[in-house]
Design a protein around this motif. Structure first.
Motif, PDB file in Angstrom:
ATOM      1  N   PHE A  55      44.406  38.990  77.963  1.00  0.00           N
ATOM      2  CA  PHE A  55      44.281  38.282  79.240  1.00  0.00           C
ATOM      3  C   PHE A  55      45.502  38.501  80.116  1.00  0.00           C
ATOM      4  CE2 PHE A  55      45.556  34.477  81.643  1.00  0.00           C
ATOM      5  CZ  PHE A  55      44.626  34.584  82.667  1.00  0.00           C
ATOM      6  N   TYR A  56      46.691  38.281  79.578  1.00  0.00           N
ATOM      7  CA  TYR A  56      47.902  38.415  80.383  1.00  0.00           C
ATOM      8  C   TYR A  56      48.055  39.838  80.921  1.00  0.00           C
ATOM      9  CZ  TYR A  56      49.585  33.855  78.680  1.00  0.00           C
ATOM     10  OH  TYR A  56      49.735  32.519  78.397  1.00  0.00           O
ATOM     11  N   ALA A  57      47.691  40.834  80.124  1.00  0.00           N
ATOM     12  CA  ALA A  57      47.799  42.220  80.581  1.00  0.00           C
ATOM     13  C   ALA A  57      46.852  42.480  81.742  1.00  0.00           C
ATOM     14  CB  ALA A  57      47.517  43.177  79.422  1.00  0.00           C
ATOM     15  N   LEU A  58      45.613  41.998  81.629  1.00  0.00           N
ATOM     16  CA  LEU A  58      44.636  42.196  82.703  1.00  0.00           C
ATOM     17  C   LEU A  58      45.053  41.445  83.959  1.00  0.00           C
ATOM     18  CD1 LEU A  58      41.850  43.324  83.555  1.00  0.00           C
ATOM     19  CD2 LEU A  58      40.844  41.209  82.653  1.00  0.00           C
ATOM     20  N   TYR A  59      45.479  40.207  83.794  1.00  0.00           N
ATOM     21  CA  TYR A  59      45.922  39.376  84.919  1.00  0.00           C
ATOM     22  C   TYR A  59      47.070  40.062  85.660  1.00  0.00           C
ATOM     23  CZ  TYR A  59      48.150  35.253  87.115  1.00  0.00           C
ATOM     24  OH  TYR A  59      48.726  34.365  87.986  1.00  0.00           O
ATOM     25  N   ALA A  60      48.094  40.492  84.924  1.00  0.00           N
ATOM     26  CA  ALA A  60      49.251  41.123  85.559  1.00  0.00           C
ATOM     27  C   ALA A  60      48.862  42.412  86.268  1.00  0.00           C
ATOM     28  CB  ALA A  60      50.335  41.386  84.522  1.00  0.00           C
ATOM     29  N   ASP A  61      48.001  43.208  85.646  1.00  0.00           N
ATOM     30  CA  ASP A  61      47.597  44.475  86.250  1.00  0.00           C
ATOM     31  C   ASP A  61      46.855  44.247  87.564  1.00  0.00           C
ATOM     32  OD1 ASP A  61      46.844  47.352  86.383  1.00  0.00           O
ATOM     33  OD2 ASP A  61      44.843  46.569  85.978  1.00  0.00           O
ATOM     34  N   LEU A  62      45.918  43.301  87.573  1.00  0.00           N
ATOM     35  CA  LEU A  62      45.096  43.112  88.763  1.00  0.00           C
ATOM     36  C   LEU A  62      45.843  42.410  89.888  1.00  0.00           C
ATOM     37  CD1 LEU A  62      41.722  42.197  87.039  1.00  0.00           C
ATOM     38  CD2 LEU A  62      42.263  44.289  88.294  1.00  0.00           C
ATOM     39  N   ILE A  63      46.806  41.571  89.562  1.00  0.00           N
ATOM     40  CA  ILE A  63      47.577  40.905  90.607  1.00  0.00           C
ATOM     41  C   ILE A  63      48.611  41.840  91.228  1.00  0.00           C
ATOM     42  CG2 ILE A  63      49.176  38.998  91.097  1.00  0.00           C
ATOM     43  CD1 ILE A  63      46.260  38.159  90.661  1.00  0.00           C
ATOM     44  N   THR A  64      49.099  42.798  90.462  1.00  0.00           N
ATOM     45  CA  THR A  64      50.165  43.675  90.985  1.00  0.00           C
ATOM     46  C   THR A  64      49.645  44.961  91.602  1.00  0.00           C
ATOM     47  OG1 THR A  64      50.477  44.636  88.777  1.00  0.00           O
ATOM     48  CG2 THR A  64      51.904  42.798  89.375  1.00  0.00           C
ATOM     49  N   ARG A  65      48.419  45.342  91.310  1.00  0.00           N
ATOM     50  CA  ARG A  65      47.950  46.617  91.883  1.00  0.00           C
ATOM     51  C   ARG A  65      47.653  46.446  93.368  1.00  0.00           C
ATOM     52  NH1 ARG A  65      42.172  48.177  89.326  1.00  0.00           N
ATOM     53  NH2 ARG A  65      43.456  48.161  87.444  1.00  0.00           N
ATOM     54  N   PRO A  66      47.870  47.482  94.186  1.00  0.00           N
ATOM     55  CA  PRO A  66      47.577  47.395  95.621  1.00  0.00           C
ATOM     56  C   PRO A  66      46.061  47.344  95.830  1.00  0.00           C
ATOM     57  CG  PRO A  66      48.262  49.623  95.030  1.00  0.00           C
ATOM     58  CD  PRO A  66      48.458  48.790  93.812  1.00  0.00           C
ATOM     59  N   LEU A  67      45.609  46.348  96.603  1.00  0.00           N
ATOM     60  CA  LEU A  67      44.170  46.169  96.820  1.00  0.00           C
ATOM     61  C   LEU A  67      43.750  46.504  98.228  1.00  0.00           C
ATOM     62  CD1 LEU A  67      43.518  42.797  94.962  1.00  0.00           C
ATOM     63  CD2 LEU A  67      43.059  45.112  94.155  1.00  0.00           C
ATOM     64  N   GLY A  68      44.668  46.490  99.161  1.00  0.00           N
ATOM     65  CA  GLY A  68      44.276  46.731 100.542  1.00  0.00           C
ATOM     66  C   GLY A  68      45.511  46.850 101.407  1.00  0.00           C
ATOM     67  N   PRO A  69      45.327  47.032 102.694  1.00  0.00           N
ATOM     68  CA  PRO A  69      46.460  47.230 103.571  1.00  0.00           C
ATOM     69  C   PRO A  69      47.303  45.986 103.702  1.00  0.00           C
ATOM     70  CG  PRO A  69      44.457  46.938 104.846  1.00  0.00           C
ATOM     71  CD  PRO A  69      44.035  47.022 103.416  1.00  0.00           C
ATOM     72  N   GLU A  70      48.614  46.165 103.795  1.00  0.00           N
ATOM     73  CA  GLU A  70      49.498  45.033 104.039  1.00  0.00           C
ATOM     74  C   GLU A  70      49.293  44.529 105.458  1.00  0.00           C
ATOM     75  OE1 GLU A  70      54.243  43.950 103.792  1.00  0.00           O
ATOM     76  OE2 GLU A  70      53.470  45.796 102.985  1.00  0.00           O
ATOM     77  N   ARG A  71      49.283  43.178 105.562  1.00  0.00           N
ATOM     78  CA  ARG A  71      49.057  42.581 106.893  1.00  0.00           C
ATOM     79  C   ARG A  71      50.308  41.887 107.365  1.00  0.00           C
ATOM     80  NH1 ARG A  71      43.426  43.379 108.635  1.00  0.00           N
ATOM     81  NH2 ARG A  71      42.506  44.332 106.836  1.00  0.00           N
TER      82      ARG A  71
END
Length: 325
Positions: A309-325
């Motif tokens: 769980f912690y590995a998946l959580y950290a990966d998905l929160i830190t990966r770039p998902l879209g343009p910075e606003r």
């Protein structure tokens, strides 16, 4: 692949918004058709702003529509909460009951450019499920007022769902806002009882029995926010105060465990089919839930692979998902 409608009471970035960000990060496993907002952690107008901000931040605001839902529980009220507290002891968090009508801009100081759709959330739920019978996984991570109202409006709504996956309640552990009750169930216990008793296929419960197992500890929080992305800057702003108390500070990430299972089912290692009853009688146990032979049988998730769980959580929160606003 799950086709999801995400029903949420929103919050600052710790569980609802983080869970949605996780789901949006895995379009190979999840398709988000829409977001519906219900009163709970926040009022509906305030909660909607937090979710619109998140959608904008990850570049999904124009692709994922948001709808405003029930602004109050079926029965519970601020006055009733005050009476409960006066007679039977403290309620540690009352969410929208403690908020006024004003709406504060989310982190960054402005409202999102994309606004909620004009259709109300209950109409959207009923219409969407009718158009896609047997296909929709309804993910409810707040009080279940919107879901109960959809069931009342359309007698076929329950049977047309593929499944209901929800965060709320407690089976064999104490509550987190009163000794008996978890917050989502406490805020609208009548809705929770109606929904559990409606005969929806494939009901899965992520209650405190599993979410208590996975608090976020400060070292992982610091490692995540060190990535310095738009999401992690929001995370640092919203969750940082909870970790200011020292190296032993923790913060629960309730809804994120629900999202992790939808993306990666082996993250949950144990579950039980249990009859769950919601207490709707006004008293010290109001809003609590428990295993009871008279209850509605649901799949109760009870343990998880913490490292996974912690590995998946950290990966998905830190990966770039879209343009910075």
């Amino acid at each position: 692949m799950h086709r999801i409608v995400f029903d949420t009471d929103s919050a600052v970035f710790n569980d609802d918004a983080a869970a949605l960000a996780m789901l949006l990060g895995r379009p190979d496993r999840v398709e988000i058709l829409g977001v519906t907002v219900v009163a709970g952690n926040h009022t509906v107008p305030q909660g909607a702003e937090h979710m619109l901000h998140l959608l904008e931040l990850v570049g999904a605001a124009r692709d994922v529509p948001l709808y405003l839902g029930a602004r109050a529980p079926l029965v519970n009220t601020p006055e009733r909460a005050a009476r409960q507290e006066a007679r039977w002891g403290p309620i540690s968090f009352k969410g929208a009951f403690d908020e006024g009508p004003e709406v504060q801009p989310p982190h960054g100081g402005r409202l999102a450019a994309v606004r909620p759709r004009p259709t109300d959330a209950v109409s959207y739920l009923v219409d969407t499920v009718a158009r896609h019978p047997g296909e929709i996984t309804l993910v409810a991570v707040g009080p279940m007022t919107n879901v109960a109202l959809a069931l009342r409006r359309d007698p076929d709504f329950a049977g047309r769902l593929r499944s209901l996956v929800f965060m709320g309640g407690n089976a064999r552990v104490p509550g987190n806002v009163t000794p008996a009750a978890e917050f989502n169930f406490w805020f609208d216990p009548e809705a929770a009882a109606e929904v559990l008793g409606a005969g929806i296929p494939g009901v899965v419960m992520f209650g405190l029995d599993i979410t208590n197992h996975a608090p976020l500890h400060r070292p992982l929080f610091e490692r995540i926010v060190a990535a310095d992305t738009p999401l992690t800057r929001l995370m640092r702003h919203d969750m940082g105060p909870a970790f200011a108390g020292g190296p032993g500070a923790t913060q629960y990430v309730w809804d994120c465990i629900t999202a992790a299972w939808l993306i990666d089912p082996p993250v949950v290692t144990r579950s039980e089919r249990l009859p769950i009853r919601v207490e709707t009688t006004f008293g010290p146990s109001y809003g609590g839930s428990s295993v009871d032979p008279e209850g509605s049988v649901v799949e109760v998730m009870t343990d998880l692979d913490l490292e996974r769980f912690y590995a998946l959580y950290a990966d998905l929160i830190t990966r770039p998902l879209g343009p910075e606003r």
